[in-house]
Scaffold this active site. Structure first.
Site, PDB file in Angstrom:
ATOM      1  N   TYR A 145       0.863  -1.188   0.000  1.00 17.97           N
ATOM      2  CA  TYR A 145       0.000   0.000   0.000  1.00 17.97           C
ATOM      3  C   TYR A 145       0.895   1.233   0.000  1.00 17.97           C
ATOM      4  CZ  TYR A 145      -3.399   3.529   1.537  1.00 17.97           C
ATOM      5  OH  TYR A 145      -4.190   4.644   1.624  1.00 17.97           O
ATOM      6  N   ASP A 240       9.184   2.639  -0.108  1.00 15.91           N
ATOM      7  CA  ASP A 240       8.134   3.245   0.706  1.00 15.91           C
ATOM      8  C   ASP A 240       8.315   2.729   2.127  1.00 15.91           C
ATOM      9  OD1 ASP A 240       5.933   4.038   2.066  1.00 15.91           O
ATOM     10  OD2 ASP A 240       4.486   3.452   0.533  1.00 15.91           O
ATOM     11  N   LYS A 274       4.637   8.737   9.400  1.00 11.41           N
ATOM     12  CA  LYS A 274       4.169   8.136  10.646  1.00 11.41           C
ATOM     13  C   LYS A 274       5.061   8.433  11.858  1.00 11.41           C
ATOM     14  CE  LYS A 274       1.268   4.812   8.322  1.00 11.41           C
ATOM     15  NZ  LYS A 274       0.082   4.069   8.572  1.00 11.41           N
TER      16      LYS A 274
HETATM   17  N1  PMP Z   1       2.756   3.979   2.430  1.00 11.32           N
HETATM   18  C1  PMP Z   1       2.682   3.013   3.352  1.00 11.32           C
HETATM   19  C2  PMP Z   1       3.645   1.879   3.314  1.00 11.32           C
HETATM   20  C3  PMP Z   1       1.695   3.071   4.342  1.00 11.32           C
HETATM   21  O1  PMP Z   1       1.615   2.078   5.251  1.00 11.32           O
HETATM   22  C4  PMP Z   1       0.807   4.163   4.365  1.00 11.32           C
HETATM   23  C5  PMP Z   1      -0.294   4.293   5.423  1.00 11.32           C
HETATM   24  N2  PMP Z   1      -0.689   3.150   6.028  1.00 11.32           N
HETATM   25  C6  PMP Z   1       0.940   5.152   3.394  1.00 11.32           C
HETATM   26  C7  PMP Z   1       1.923   5.038   2.444  1.00 11.32           C
HETATM   27  C8  PMP Z   1       0.032   6.350   3.371  1.00 11.32           C
HETATM   28  O2  PMP Z   1       0.321   7.181   4.435  1.00 11.32           O
HETATM   29  P1  PMP Z   1      -0.769   8.266   4.962  1.00 11.32           P
HETATM   30  O3  PMP Z   1      -1.921   7.479   5.473  1.00 11.32           O
HETATM   31  O4  PMP Z   1      -0.017   9.041   6.003  1.00 11.32           O
HETATM   32  O5  PMP Z   1      -1.122   9.100   3.779  1.00 11.32           O
END
Ligand code: PMP
Length: 438
Positions: A145, A240, A274
């Protein structure tokens, strides 16, 4: 457990907020629906809901809350930021401090830029990779994701060499055709896709340790092979690390001791988020200097943000990283996670309930199946109904988990042996009840 106030608030929320929630993963849709719990207050590893029930929390707000709630050092930093004015629209010295801290922990970052969310961070890395390579396509891996921007909400076509299809309404097919999705932990699919589309591929993007279909380690050699294939093709590698940065140790997945060959797996660009916002909104992206220098105002790739680098988020982030620099914090989270996962597995076995646990230090995922989970297909092929039942039994016994079979449990620096004992007791009761219901 009486949750009538949550139920009432949910009915009211439905009138005003779409689906009653401000992010779909907060709904209980994936576990059979109904009112989610409306929390009122949190401290340490514990939540209290609107009816006064107490919960031990393992959601950690989907990852950021690694120090537990209302950690005094972070609260003090936020209070001070509030007193000094929360938003300036000018640079501050604080931003340099946090940038240096993040760079020191993750050496592949020559330069960074702060944004407000993981979604924005990922979106920006793609823009920059396209600007730097002059190419348009992205290859990503099934089940990873990357936030909710158009390009990454694209599902696999019928095979590794077919173009993607939109994974959400509102995404044009033309955009989905800029993305190819291949299986995780499998270099053949990537090779096939690069053979077919290589000249157009700006970047290969991956969660180097997956946090979004459970916690899944890359197989030995996978990241090395992926980086080599991408670079031989003239494509960039984007990691990511939104959910993995500072999760397993004081650094990224890319510097985690469990992965070898750090030089061979170093990415060109990294998206982050995060944890280093201390619970306030944050994201960041960064990478090699010559690539990051494509970004405005130095270069032609535009990216901006009114709230980006705001003093409140940055101050909370600095304070959070200071807590994580404390001696033994990651070791203690891991010790508790080992106790917890060991006990969960024993309990599930005792009641004949198949359970596969993937644990990486203080984070783990529970998969109701009797096979290993190393890719998205294996994660999908697990018993969602058993998870939903377990989730509800645990919630009714005061344990708050993510309402999805794919999400992880996170230990924080606030959990104690007492919390683990209480959680294992709740799990034993839950597995027993599940067995009786069968
Ligand atoms: N990339 C990864 C690997 C994530 O786990 C998440 C959120 N769970 C995101 C991007 C998106 O981050 P946000 O919810 O802060 O937009």
């Amino acid at each position: 457990m009486n949750r009538s106030t949550s139920e009432q608030l949910y009915q009211e929320a439905l009138q005003h907020i779409v689906g009653g929630v401000n992010s779909p993963s907060r709904s209980f849709k994936a576990v059979g629906g109904g009112a989610p719990v409306f929390m009122k207050r949190a401290s340490g590893a514990h939540f209290w809901d609107e009816d006064g029930n107490r919960y031990i929390d393992y959601l950690a707000a989907f990852g950021p809350v690694i120090t537990g709630f209302a950690h005094p050092h972070i609260t003090a930093a936020i209070t001070k930021a509030a007193e000094n004015g929360v938003l300036y629209g000018t640079p501050t010295a604080l931003e340099i401090t946090l940038a240096k801290m993040v760079k020191e922990a993750i050496p592949s970052l020559d330069k960074v830029r702060f944004v407000n969310s993981g979604t924005e961070a990922v979106m920006s890395t793609i823009r920059v990779a396209r600007a730097f390579t002059g190419r348009s396509k992205i290859i990503k891996f099934a089940g990873c994701y990357h936030g909710h921007s158009d390009l990454v909400l694209v599902a696999a076509g019928s095979g590794p060499s077919t173009l993607g299809i939109p994974d959400s309404a509102g995404i044009p097919v033309s955009i989905a055709h800029e993305v190819i999705t291949v299986p995780f932990n499998n270099l053949d699919g990537l090779r096939e896709a690069l053979n077919k589309w290589g000249d157009d591929v700006a970047a290969v993007m991956v969660e180097p340790i997956v946090g979004n279909f459970g916690m899944v380690m890359p197989k030995p050699g996978f990241l090395e092979g992926m980086c080599k294939l991408a670079h031989d093709n003239g494509s960039l590698v984007i990691y990511d690390e939104v959910i993995t940065n500072f999760r397993f140790h004081y650094g990224g997945a890319q510097t985690y001791a469990g992965l070898d060959n750090h030089e061979q797996i170093a990415p060109d660009l990294t998206a982050m988020g995060k944890i280093f916002g201390g619970g306030l909104p944050i994201g960041a992206y960064g990478g090699r200097k010559e690539i990051m220098d494509q970004v405005a105002p130095l270069g032609p790739a535009y990216q901006a943000g009114t709230m980006a680098g705001n003093p409140a988020s940055i101050s909370a982030g600095i304070a959070c990283l200071e807590v994580l620099q404390g001696a033994g914090v990651y070791e203690e989270m891991e010790r508790l996670a080992i106790r917890l996962t060991g006990g969960l597995k024993e309990s599930a076995d005792r009641h004949g309930i198949p359970l596969t646990i993937n644990r990486i230090r203080g984070a783990f995922s529970t998969h109701f199946c009797d096979h290993p989970v190393t890719d998205y297909e294996e994660a999908q092929d697990t018993d969602g109904e058993a998870f939903a039942s377990f989730f509800r039994h645990m919630l009714n016994r005061g344990i708050n988990l993510a309402a999805s079979k794919y999400e992880a449990w996170f230990l924080t620096t606030a959990h104690t042996d007492e919390d683990i004992d209480a959680t294992l007791e709740a799990a034993e009761d839950s597995f027993r009840a599940m067995k009786e219901e069968r």
